[in-house]
Design an enzyme around this catalytic site. Structure first.
Site, PDB file in Angstrom:
ATOM      1  N   TYR A 165      30.868 -17.039   3.879  1.00 11.31           N
ATOM      2  CA  TYR A 165      30.620 -16.225   5.558  1.00 11.31           C
ATOM      3  C   TYR A 165      31.942 -15.368   5.854  1.00 11.31           C
ATOM      4  O   TYR A 165      31.700 -14.320   6.522  1.00 11.31           O
ATOM      5  CB  TYR A 165      30.680 -17.841   6.257  1.00 11.31           C
ATOM      6  CG  TYR A 165      30.207 -16.332   7.563  1.00 11.31           C
ATOM      7  CD1 TYR A 165      28.639 -16.040   8.342  1.00 11.31           C
ATOM      8  CD2 TYR A 165      30.576 -17.398   9.116  1.00 11.31           C
ATOM      9  CE1 TYR A 165      28.583 -15.658   8.797  1.00 11.31           C
ATOM     10  CE2 TYR A 165      30.216 -16.145   9.595  1.00 11.31           C
ATOM     11  CZ  TYR A 165      28.679 -15.476   9.835  1.00 11.31           C
ATOM     12  OH  TYR A 165      28.378 -15.193  10.959  1.00 11.31           O
ATOM     13  N   LYS A 169      31.864 -11.380   6.618  1.00  8.81           N
ATOM     14  CA  LYS A 169      31.523 -10.680   8.203  1.00  8.81           C
ATOM     15  C   LYS A 169      32.448  -9.523   7.519  1.00  8.81           C
ATOM     16  O   LYS A 169      33.323  -8.543   8.536  1.00  8.81           O
ATOM     17  CB  LYS A 169      31.946 -11.783   8.681  1.00  8.81           C
ATOM     18  CG  LYS A 169      30.438 -12.919   8.898  1.00  8.81           C
ATOM     19  CD  LYS A 169      29.386 -11.390   9.595  1.00  8.81           C
ATOM     20  CE  LYS A 169      28.188 -12.339   9.932  1.00  8.81           C
ATOM     21  NZ  LYS A 169      26.865 -10.978   9.888  1.00  8.81           N
TER      22      LYS A 169
END
Length: 264
Positions: A165, A169
């Site tokens: 994740y 990002k």
């Protein structure tokens, strides 16, 4: 709503991905209160219908009018994204503000299943880039437009349990920063919103449906909620055309970093 100059958004058309729940749904309703038209994009058609009903109630509550278009689409599928401009055009609208809100995280393993890794990158990075490229062309042609990308504190600082994740990002933040520089000779605004701890169904997905485990993350601390981030999104969009809030980092008051927070 007193902090917003809503006149700047009246009649504008806002496309919001991931509009069926959480931040996307809250943002849709708040934009409706400004008198903007909405193009709501998500996979879950029934949820989209519920958000549309809330947006229409919001128009009535403030005495404003707007059009709400629902587009059932998966941001992982380029074919779904490619037909969006034509669908919007057929409804007599043209997108002015793109809100790339769709995003997801699955699992906390540092070595995850390939399918989960692919899904996160396809949703958080590749789909976002593809849709942005589509509308950058339109915005260049009309010499106006605003792109708002939903980043994360995970795009500022990596943390254990979030390797994939965080990677997605960080990629989003790099893309946003480069795009900001590439479009510096245009009137197109490029914005990244970076929230910290926000309590939505997003966390339930992270823990693979374990709501108890998701809830425990926020115990003893008042986290942000979807409406908090919706306010920041609408605020950045409502700035004067010459003002670009390039990056906005938003935390609950008792959070300082991804892993440093205070709980009572």
């Amino acid at each position: 709503m007193s902090v917003f100059n809503t006149d700047r958004l009246v009649g504008k058309t806002v496309l919001i991905t991931g509009a069926s729940a959480g931040i996307g749904a809250a943002t849709s309703v708040l934009f409706a209160k400004t008198g903007a038209n909405l193009v709501l994009v998500a996979r879950r058609a029934e949820n989209l219908k519920a958000v549309k009903a809330k947006a229409e109630e919001a128009y009535k509550a403030v005495g404003k009018q707007g059009k709400v278009i629902l587009i059932e689409a998966d941001v992982q599928k380029f074919a779904d994204l490619d037909v969006i401009p034509e669908k919007v055009k057929n409804e007599g609208l043209e997108v002015d503000i793109l809100v790339n809100n769709a995003g997801m995280v699955k699992g906390t393993e540092h070595v995850g299943a390939d399918a989960d890794i692919t899904q996160m990158f396809d949703t958080n990075v590749l789909g976002l880039i593809h849709l942005t490229q589509i509308f950058v062309k339109q915005f260049k042609a009309k010499q106006a437009g605003t792109i708002i990308n939903l980043g994360s504190i995970a795009g500022r600082e990596a943390y254990a349990g979030g390797s994939i994740y965080c990677a997605t990002k960080h990629a989003l933040s790099a893309f946003n920063g480069a795009l900001l520089r590439e479009l510096v000779n245009t009137p197109i605004r490029v914005i990244e919103i970076q929230p910290g701890m926000v309590e939505t169904e997003f966390s339930v997905v992270r823990f693979r449906g374990d709501k108890e485990k998701a809830d425990s993350v926020y115990k003893g601390l008042q986290p942000l909620v979807a409406e908090d981030i919706a306010e920041e999104i609408v605020w950045t969009a409502s700035r004067p055309p010459h003002v670009n809030i390039a990056q906005l980092f938003v935390l609950p008051v008792n959070q300082a970093t991804p892993t440093l927070n205070y709980k009572k």
